[in-house]
Design a protein around this motif. Structure first.
Motif, PDB file in Angstrom:
ATOM      1  N   ARG A   9       0.835  -1.206   0.000  1.00 39.24           N
ATOM      2  CA  ARG A   9       0.000   0.000   0.000  1.00 39.24           C
ATOM      3  C   ARG A   9       0.870   1.255   0.000  1.00 39.24           C
ATOM      4  NH1 ARG A   9      -2.512  -0.520   4.728  1.00 39.24           N
ATOM      5  NH2 ARG A   9      -3.917  -2.085   3.858  1.00 39.24           N
ATOM      6  N   ALA A  10       1.911   1.258   0.822  1.00 38.79           N
ATOM      7  CA  ALA A  10       2.784   2.431   0.907  1.00 38.79           C
ATOM      8  C   ALA A  10       3.514   2.706  -0.399  1.00 38.79           C
ATOM      9  CB  ALA A  10       3.797   2.237   2.042  1.00 38.79           C
ATOM     10  N   MET A  11       3.807   1.641  -1.162  1.00 40.38           N
ATOM     11  CA  MET A  11       4.546   1.777  -2.413  1.00 40.38           C
ATOM     12  C   MET A  11       3.633   1.795  -3.632  1.00 40.38           C
ATOM     13  SD  MET A  11       7.666  -0.815  -1.417  1.00 40.38           S
ATOM     14  CE  MET A  11       8.589  -0.533  -2.931  1.00 40.38           C
ATOM     15  N   ASP A  12       2.312   1.756  -3.407  1.00 45.21           N
ATOM     16  CA  ASP A  12       1.320   1.700  -4.490  1.00 45.21           C
ATOM     17  C   ASP A  12       1.649   0.559  -5.447  1.00 45.21           C
ATOM     18  OD1 ASP A  12      -1.040   2.489  -5.625  1.00 45.21           O
ATOM     19  OD2 ASP A  12      -0.184   4.128  -6.793  1.00 45.21           O
ATOM     20  N   ALA A  13       1.952  -0.600  -4.856  1.00 46.47           N
ATOM     21  CA  ALA A  13       2.418  -1.768  -5.612  1.00 46.47           C
ATOM     22  C   ALA A  13       1.460  -2.933  -5.426  1.00 46.47           C
ATOM     23  CB  ALA A  13       3.809  -2.178  -5.135  1.00 46.47           C
ATOM     24  N   PRO A  14       1.359  -3.803  -6.419  1.00 46.68           N
ATOM     25  CA  PRO A  14       0.599  -5.040  -6.235  1.00 46.68           C
ATOM     26  C   PRO A  14       1.337  -5.988  -5.303  1.00 46.68           C
ATOM     27  CG  PRO A  14       1.714  -5.077  -8.350  1.00 46.68           C
ATOM     28  CD  PRO A  14       1.964  -3.718  -7.762  1.00 46.68           C
ATOM     29  N   ALA A  15       0.592  -6.915  -4.745  1.00 47.14           N
ATOM     30  CA  ALA A  15       1.188  -7.915  -3.857  1.00 47.14           C
ATOM     31  C   ALA A  15       0.506  -9.250  -4.088  1.00 47.14           C
ATOM     32  CB  ALA A  15       1.053  -7.502  -2.395  1.00 47.14           C
ATOM     33  N   ILE A  16       1.258 -10.313  -3.878  1.00 44.65           N
ATOM     34  CA  ILE A  16       0.705 -11.665  -3.886  1.00 44.65           C
ATOM     35  C   ILE A  16       1.180 -12.372  -2.630  1.00 44.65           C
ATOM     36  CG2 ILE A  16       2.588 -12.501  -5.384  1.00 44.65           C
ATOM     37  CD1 ILE A  16       0.528 -14.594  -6.462  1.00 44.65           C
ATOM     38  N   LEU A  17       0.239 -13.031  -1.962  1.00 41.51           N
ATOM     39  CA  LEU A  17       0.508 -13.731  -0.715  1.00 41.51           C
ATOM     40  C   LEU A  17       0.020 -15.172  -0.845  1.00 41.51           C
ATOM     41  CD1 LEU A  17      -0.299 -10.592  -0.053  1.00 41.51           C
ATOM     42  CD2 LEU A  17      -0.302 -11.371   2.305  1.00 41.51           C
ATOM     43  N   SER A  18       0.825 -16.106  -0.410  1.00 44.86           N
ATOM     44  CA  SER A  18       0.385 -17.501  -0.382  1.00 44.86           C
ATOM     45  C   SER A  18      -0.765 -17.651   0.601  1.00 44.86           C
ATOM     46  CB  SER A  18       1.541 -18.413   0.044  1.00 44.86           C
ATOM     47  OG  SER A  18       1.861 -18.203   1.411  1.00 44.86           O
ATOM     48  N   ASP A  19      -1.545 -18.707   0.442  1.00 42.87           N
ATOM     49  CA  ASP A  19      -2.625 -18.970   1.390  1.00 42.87           C
ATOM     50  C   ASP A  19      -2.626 -20.439   1.816  1.00 42.87           C
ATOM     51  OD1 ASP A  19      -4.712 -18.315   3.048  1.00 42.87           O
ATOM     52  OD2 ASP A  19      -6.248 -18.624   1.525  1.00 42.87           O
ATOM     53  N   PHE A  20      -1.430 -20.939   2.108  1.00 48.67           N
ATOM     54  CA  PHE A  20      -1.272 -22.293   2.647  1.00 48.67           C
ATOM     55  C   PHE A  20       0.037 -22.336   3.415  1.00 48.67           C
ATOM     56  CE2 PHE A  20       0.221 -22.069  -1.713  1.00 48.67           C
ATOM     57  CZ  PHE A  20       1.486 -22.623  -1.677  1.00 48.67           C
ATOM     58  N   SER A  21       0.060 -23.152   4.448  1.00 49.50           N
ATOM     59  CA  SER A  21       1.239 -23.229   5.305  1.00 49.50           C
ATOM     60  C   SER A  21       2.446 -23.790   4.560  1.00 49.50           C
ATOM     61  CB  SER A  21       0.945 -24.118   6.519  1.00 49.50           C
ATOM     62  OG  SER A  21       2.122 -24.339   7.278  1.00 49.50           O
ATOM     63  N   ARG A  22       3.584 -23.286   4.906  1.00 52.75           N
ATOM     64  CA  ARG A  22       4.830 -23.816   4.344  1.00 52.75           C
ATOM     65  C   ARG A  22       5.035 -25.287   4.723  1.00 52.75           C
ATOM     66  NH1 ARG A  22       9.322 -20.226   7.209  1.00 52.75           N
ATOM     67  NH2 ARG A  22      10.673 -21.422   5.824  1.00 52.75           N
ATOM     68  N   LEU A  23       4.376 -25.739   5.792  1.00 54.27           N
ATOM     69  CA  LEU A  23       4.487 -27.138   6.190  1.00 54.27           C
ATOM     70  C   LEU A  23       3.651 -28.051   5.300  1.00 54.27           C
ATOM     71  CD1 LEU A  23       4.429 -26.926  10.095  1.00 54.27           C
ATOM     72  CD2 LEU A  23       6.408 -27.112   8.566  1.00 54.27           C
ATOM     73  N   VAL A  24       2.645 -27.502   4.629  1.00 52.51           N
ATOM     74  CA  VAL A  24       1.871 -28.288   3.671  1.00 52.51           C
ATOM     75  C   VAL A  24       2.722 -28.542   2.427  1.00 52.51           C
ATOM     76  CG1 VAL A  24      -0.179 -28.324   2.195  1.00 52.51           C
ATOM     77  CG2 VAL A  24      -0.336 -27.429   4.532  1.00 52.51           C
ATOM     78  N   ILE A  25       3.262 -27.465   1.888  1.00 55.66           N
ATOM     79  CA  ILE A  25       4.259 -27.536   0.815  1.00 55.66           C
ATOM     80  C   ILE A  25       4.870 -26.141   0.732  1.00 55.66           C
ATOM     81  CG2 ILE A  25       2.659 -26.975  -1.062  1.00 55.66           C
ATOM     82  CD1 ILE A  25       4.269 -29.125  -2.734  1.00 55.66           C
ATOM     83  N   ASP A  26       6.172 -26.069   0.570  1.00 52.81           N
ATOM     84  CA  ASP A  26       6.849 -24.778   0.682  1.00 52.81           C
ATOM     85  C   ASP A  26       6.940 -24.103  -0.682  1.00 52.81           C
ATOM     86  OD1 ASP A  26       8.515 -22.607   1.182  1.00 52.81           O
ATOM     87  OD2 ASP A  26       9.696 -23.697   2.666  1.00 52.81           O
ATOM     88  N   PRO A  27       6.238 -22.982  -0.881  1.00 54.57           N
ATOM     89  CA  PRO A  27       6.295 -22.309  -2.171  1.00 54.57           C
ATOM     90  C   PRO A  27       7.630 -21.626  -2.448  1.00 54.57           C
ATOM     91  CG  PRO A  27       4.981 -21.028  -0.644  1.00 54.57           C
ATOM     92  CD  PRO A  27       5.305 -22.322   0.047  1.00 54.57           C
ATOM     93  N   ASN A  28       8.462 -21.507  -1.434  1.00 56.64           N
ATOM     94  CA  ASN A  28       9.782 -20.917  -1.644  1.00 56.64           C
ATOM     95  C   ASN A  28      10.858 -21.990  -1.824  1.00 56.64           C
ATOM     96  OD1 ASN A  28      11.436 -18.628  -1.975  1.00 56.64           O
ATOM     97  ND2 ASN A  28      12.136 -18.742   0.150  1.00 56.64           N
ATOM     98  N   ARG A  29      10.460 -23.111  -2.386  1.00 57.76           N
ATOM     99  CA  ARG A  29      11.379 -24.183  -2.730  1.00 57.76           C
ATOM    100  C   ARG A  29      11.060 -24.672  -4.142  1.00 57.76           C
ATOM    101  NH1 ARG A  29      12.995 -22.305   1.232  1.00 57.76           N
ATOM    102  NH2 ARG A  29      13.785 -23.303   3.135  1.00 57.76           N
ATOM    103  N   GLY A  30      12.099 -25.100  -4.855  1.00 57.02           N
ATOM    104  CA  GLY A  30      11.888 -25.708  -6.145  1.00 57.02           C
ATOM    105  C   GLY A  30      11.212 -27.059  -6.001  1.00 57.02           C
ATOM    106  N   GLU A  31      10.618 -27.537  -7.088  1.00 56.72           N
ATOM    107  CA  GLU A  31       9.857 -28.782  -7.016  1.00 56.72           C
ATOM    108  C   GLU A  31      10.728 -29.990  -6.696  1.00 56.72           C
ATOM    109  OE1 GLU A  31       7.091 -29.598 -10.094  1.00 56.72           O
ATOM    110  OE2 GLU A  31       6.202 -27.602 -10.064  1.00 56.72           O
ATOM    111  N   ASP A  32      12.014 -29.894  -6.970  1.00 58.97           N
ATOM    112  CA  ASP A  32      12.901 -31.023  -6.687  1.00 58.97           C
ATOM    113  C   ASP A  32      13.697 -30.842  -5.404  1.00 58.97           C
ATOM    114  OD1 ASP A  32      14.477 -28.956  -7.592  1.00 58.97           O
ATOM    115  OD2 ASP A  32      15.641 -30.172  -9.009  1.00 58.97           O
TER     116      ASP A  32
END
Length: 252
Positions: free
Chosen positions: A69-92
């Motif tokens: 909001r402060a930067m007038d920028a879009p944002a995307i946020l995950s909506d599942f726990s990293r323990l379910v599957i970590d979106p900040n990891r490659g598939e392998d």
């Protein structure tokens, strides 16, 4: 102007998709939510553990929203726990489905085989990354700022001294070192590629920034500093002008 899109509630949230900034704010570990189709919505660990940093980045979602909001920028946020599957990891990546994290065993992941891994990839991980790339591609000069948080102390480890960490890859040092110095000039105790390494093959920055030559920052805030809305707003107000100055000075 659309501020938030709830139609994609399961794998991610998009905020301010039409905002004009070249920055895209991302939050890979925004929530500790476990979808009900994953082990009945319960990974088998205590409620207190689900509230810890092992399940999500405490305070990061609120900071990401306020920073966007402060930067007038879009944002995307995950909506599942990293323990379910970590979106900040490659598939392998072997840590894509964690079975043990900071002393806590994750029972629902102990027996998760290839079919379950594929199911979580297809329903959560891949949709998140498709949406992130779509947003990244909307601006021809896109920059990506990833927002994370870290715990003050891991179990059995010494306390971490930093208020903030700036992470960057050896493959792209256009903004990271300058941002480290800018944070230190503000008087903040700042880690350079601390408390984590700035390069992880297949992570979100690698995939959506480095692979496309997009300028990028990865910001880690100590989670006790942003555990409340007031702390999140304070740090968003502090960070937004520093990020803008750092990019302007880089001339990118």
């Amino acid at each position: 102007m659309k501020d938030e899109d709830h139609s994609t509630a399961h794998p991610f949230r998009i905020i301010g998709e039409d905002r004009p900034s070249r920055w895209l704010i991302t939050c890979d570990h925004a929530t500790n939510r476990v979808p009900d189709w994953v082990a009945g919505g319960d990974l088998g660990i205590a409620t207190a553990d689900m509230a810890r940093h092992i399940a999500y980045d405490v305070g990061a979602a609120g900071l990401a929203r306020r920073l966007a909001r402060a930067m007038d920028a879009p944002a995307i946020l995950s909506d599942f726990s990293r323990l379910v599957i970590d979106p900040n990891r490659g598939e392998d990546d072997p840590t894509l489905l964690m079975r043990l994290y900071d002393g806590t065993v994750i029972p629902a992941n102990k027996t998760a085989g290839p079919a379950e891994r594929e199911r979580r990839l297809e329903r959560l991980h891949r949709p998140y990354h498709r949406a992130l790339e779509r947003l990244a591609s909307r601006h021809p000069a896109r920059c990506i700022c990833a927002v994370h948080s870290f715990t003050r102390q891991l179990r059995g480890r010494p306390p971490r001294p930093w208020q903030i960490g700036i992470l960057y890859s050896h493959r792209d040092a256009r903004l990271g070192p300058a941002m480290v110095q800018a944070c230190r000039d503000e008087g903040w105790i700042t880690g350079e590629n601390q408390p984590y390494s700035g390069h992880l093959q297949g992570d979100s920055i690698d995939r959506h920034a480095l692979a496309h030559g997009r300028p990028n920052l990865l910001i880690e805030l100590r989670n006790d500093l942003i555990a409340t809305p007031a702390g999140q707003q304070e740090w968003a107000d502090r960070l937004a002008p520093v990020i803008a100055r750092t990019l302007a000075k880089a001339g990118l």
